[in-house]
Design an enzyme around this catalytic site. Sequence first.
Site, PDB file in Angstrom:
ATOM      1  N   CYS A   1       0.817  -1.221   0.000  1.00  0.00           N
ATOM      2  CA  CYS A   1       0.000   0.000   0.000  1.00  0.00           C
ATOM      3  C   CYS A   1       0.854   1.277   0.000  1.00  0.00           C
ATOM      4  CB  CYS A   1      -0.951   0.003   1.189  1.00  0.00           C
ATOM      5  SG  CYS A   1      -2.116  -1.365   1.142  1.00  0.00           S
TER       6      CYS A   1
ATOM      7  N   HIS B   1      -3.065   7.701   1.760  1.00  0.00           N
ATOM      8  CA  HIS B   1      -3.481   6.360   1.332  1.00  0.00           C
ATOM      9  C   HIS B   1      -4.865   6.090   1.910  1.00  0.00           C
ATOM     10  CE1 HIS B   1      -3.808   2.144   0.745  1.00  0.00           C
ATOM     11  NE2 HIS B   1      -3.514   1.808   1.988  1.00  0.00           N
TER      12      HIS B   1
ATOM     13  N   ASN C   1      -9.865  -0.012   0.151  1.00  0.00           N
ATOM     14  CA  ASN C   1      -8.401   0.052   0.083  1.00  0.00           C
ATOM     15  C   ASN C   1      -7.919  -0.588  -1.222  1.00  0.00           C
ATOM     16  OD1 ASN C   1      -5.652  -0.216   0.378  1.00  0.00           O
ATOM     17  ND2 ASN C   1      -5.737  -0.927   2.502  1.00  0.00           N
TER      18      ASN C   1
HETATM   19  C1  COA Z   1      -9.576  -4.306  10.488  1.00  0.00           C
HETATM   20  C2  COA Z   1     -10.244  -3.417  11.528  1.00  0.00           C
HETATM   21  C3  COA Z   1     -11.305  -2.563  10.836  1.00  0.00           C
HETATM   22  C4  COA Z   1     -10.917  -4.320  12.555  1.00  0.00           C
HETATM   23  O1  COA Z   1     -11.452  -3.532  13.590  1.00  0.00           O
HETATM   24  P1  COA Z   1     -11.220  -3.979  15.101  1.00  0.00           P
HETATM   25  O2  COA Z   1     -11.908  -3.028  15.954  1.00  0.00           O
HETATM   26  O3  COA Z   1      -9.745  -4.149  15.282  1.00  0.00           O
HETATM   27  O4  COA Z   1     -11.999  -5.338  15.089  1.00  0.00           O
HETATM   28  P2  COA Z   1     -11.611  -6.747  15.670  1.00  0.00           P
HETATM   29  O5  COA Z   1     -10.768  -7.491  14.689  1.00  0.00           O
HETATM   30  O6  COA Z   1     -11.090  -6.601  17.080  1.00  0.00           O
HETATM   31  O7  COA Z   1     -13.034  -7.390  15.733  1.00  0.00           O
HETATM   32  C5  COA Z   1     -14.049  -6.869  16.557  1.00  0.00           C
HETATM   33  C6  COA Z   1     -15.298  -7.697  16.371  1.00  0.00           C
HETATM   34  O8  COA Z   1     -15.835  -7.463  15.049  1.00  0.00           O
HETATM   35  C7  COA Z   1     -16.033  -8.714  14.402  1.00  0.00           C
HETATM   36  N1  COA Z   1     -15.810  -8.519  12.962  1.00  0.00           N
HETATM   37  C8  COA Z   1     -14.634  -8.527  12.280  1.00  0.00           C
HETATM   38  N2  COA Z   1     -14.863  -8.286  10.984  1.00  0.00           N
HETATM   39  C9  COA Z   1     -16.176  -8.124  10.842  1.00  0.00           C
HETATM   40  C10 COA Z   1     -17.008  -7.855   9.738  1.00  0.00           C
HETATM   41  N3  COA Z   1     -16.527  -7.675   8.495  1.00  0.00           N
HETATM   42  N4  COA Z   1     -18.334  -7.741   9.947  1.00  0.00           N
HETATM   43  C11 COA Z   1     -18.870  -7.890  11.176  1.00  0.00           C
HETATM   44  N5  COA Z   1     -18.130  -8.156  12.271  1.00  0.00           N
HETATM   45  C12 COA Z   1     -16.804  -8.275  12.094  1.00  0.00           C
HETATM   46  C13 COA Z   1     -14.982  -9.624  15.018  1.00  0.00           C
HETATM   47  O9  COA Z   1     -15.328 -10.964  14.844  1.00  0.00           O
HETATM   48  C14 COA Z   1     -15.035  -9.188  16.448  1.00  0.00           C
HETATM   49  O10 COA Z   1     -16.172  -9.765  17.072  1.00  0.00           O
HETATM   50  P3  COA Z   1     -16.105 -10.270  18.591  1.00  0.00           P
HETATM   51  O11 COA Z   1     -15.846  -9.031  19.405  1.00  0.00           O
HETATM   52  O12 COA Z   1     -17.467 -10.854  18.793  1.00  0.00           O
HETATM   53  O13 COA Z   1     -14.993 -11.261  18.640  1.00  0.00           O
HETATM   54  C15 COA Z   1      -9.203  -2.522  12.251  1.00  0.00           C
HETATM   55  O14 COA Z   1      -8.338  -3.290  13.035  1.00  0.00           O
HETATM   56  C16 COA Z   1      -8.406  -1.714  11.275  1.00  0.00           C
HETATM   57  O15 COA Z   1      -8.906  -0.811  10.667  1.00  0.00           O
HETATM   58  N6  COA Z   1      -7.079  -2.007  11.123  1.00  0.00           N
HETATM   59  C17 COA Z   1      -6.253  -1.388  10.138  1.00  0.00           C
HETATM   60  C18 COA Z   1      -6.500  -2.097   8.848  1.00  0.00           C
HETATM   61  C19 COA Z   1      -5.909  -1.437   7.658  1.00  0.00           C
HETATM   62  O16 COA Z   1      -6.296  -0.357   7.302  1.00  0.00           O
HETATM   63  N7  COA Z   1      -4.967  -2.129   7.029  1.00  0.00           N
HETATM   64  C20 COA Z   1      -4.387  -1.745   5.806  1.00  0.00           C
HETATM   65  C21 COA Z   1      -3.261  -0.804   6.046  1.00  0.00           C
HETATM   66  S1  COA Z   1      -2.463  -0.565   4.519  1.00  0.00           S
END
Ligand code: COA
Length: 329
Positions: free
Chosen positions: A113, A250, A280
């Site tokens: 990215c 980005h 993304n």
């Molecule tokens: C990926 C991201 C959105 C996840 O958010 P988060 O708050 O960390 O979420 P978690 O992984 O802890 O999951 C929280 C809950 O949502 C649920 N969940 C995950 N994906 C889901 C989806 N697509 N739909 C519904 N629920 C979802 C999980 O199962 C979890 O449930 P639980 O609490 O019952 O176990 C976040 O971590 C993020 O934005 N990270 C950066 C990602 C990014 O931009 N990467 C590219 C950089 S180039």
Amino acid sequence: MSNVILMTGVGSYLPKNKFSNIDLTKFIDTSDEWITKRSGIKNRHYVSEDELTSDLAVKAALSAIKMSNLKPDDIDMIILATTTPDNTFPATATKIQHKLSIKGIAFDVQAVCAGFVFALSVASSMMKDNHSKNCLVIGADSMSKLLNWKDRTTSVLFGDGAGAVILQKNFDINKNSDWGILSNVIHSDGNFYDLLYTNGGPSLNKKTGTIEMVGKEVFKHAVEKLCSSFEEALSSCNKSIADIDWFVPHQANQRILSAVSDRLKIDKAKVISTVAFHGNTSAASIPLALDYAIADKKIKNGDLIGFQAIGGGLSWGSSVIRFGQPQNK
Ligand SMILES: CC(C)(COP(=O)(O)OP(=O)(O)OC[C@H]1O[C@@H](n2cnc3c(N)ncnc32)[C@H](O)[C@@H]1OP(=O)(O)O)[C@@H](O)C(=O)NCCC(=O)NCCS
């Protein structure tokens, strides 16, 4: 003789197949509410079965070449930032070169990215070293090919697309005139290799693999490293946050965009956000957002713009550019 590197053209392309959050709920256990709240994403576009990363790249490149009033013949170097090449080898940039009948150097850059900012850095260094006068820099990715549809945390975040810019080396403008690429900083830290990667590769297991991500950790690094590299890029060209007309980060996640602007005290009205429209798109996202903002009559010739990007590696960087070219040369 000065060697100012101007950015004179921008183009982009999104594949026709558009998927909303609601569309995804038909085959992924997710909801529009979750995706919108956690990422700000509403839609993404996916390539069709017979559509290649090089096809997206060529469409974006032709628009960028047109905007800069050049012809493909005038281009002498192509740098493609991509994580999803048509083939494992050769460089997809050479396929683009063939499709556009361009002569010169063509190669790919892999910084996921952060690829577009890395490609800009490589391009401007090589142009200053006399490898090129008119360079086509493209970010193009078909991230849908790397998604594990059973992993709802990653599969909802990515989309496909391409963006391109034309860089032109200009000998007539004074080096101190403040035009073109003013600074470019890039960094990598392989200690964080395991935070964001694919579980496949030619050498690892002869497979393409799918995306694995430790989302929360990536989020924290993203905010910290986008801020620090942007401050570094500003200081290396003696500019401040207040000098910047538009921030084109980005487009990974609206929450990252907001956290970075809060921490750097950037006016949110100056931040270009297109993540809702295409998710993304990896290396494509900055030139896609730039093209959108130009079409939307936000970014204009002469505006001072900041880019920031981070991706797997981890790799990250920032740039400051004065967009376009002086009108009364
Ligand atoms: C990926 C991201 C959105 C996840 O958010 P988060 O708050 O960390 O979420 P978690 O992984 O802890 O999951 C929280 C809950 O949502 C649920 N969940 C995950 N994906 C889901 C989806 N697509 N739909 C519904 N629920 C979802 C999980 O199962 C979890 O449930 P639980 O609490 O019952 O176990 C976040 O971590 C993020 O934005 N990270 C950066 C990602 C990014 O931009 N990467 C590219 C950089 S180039």
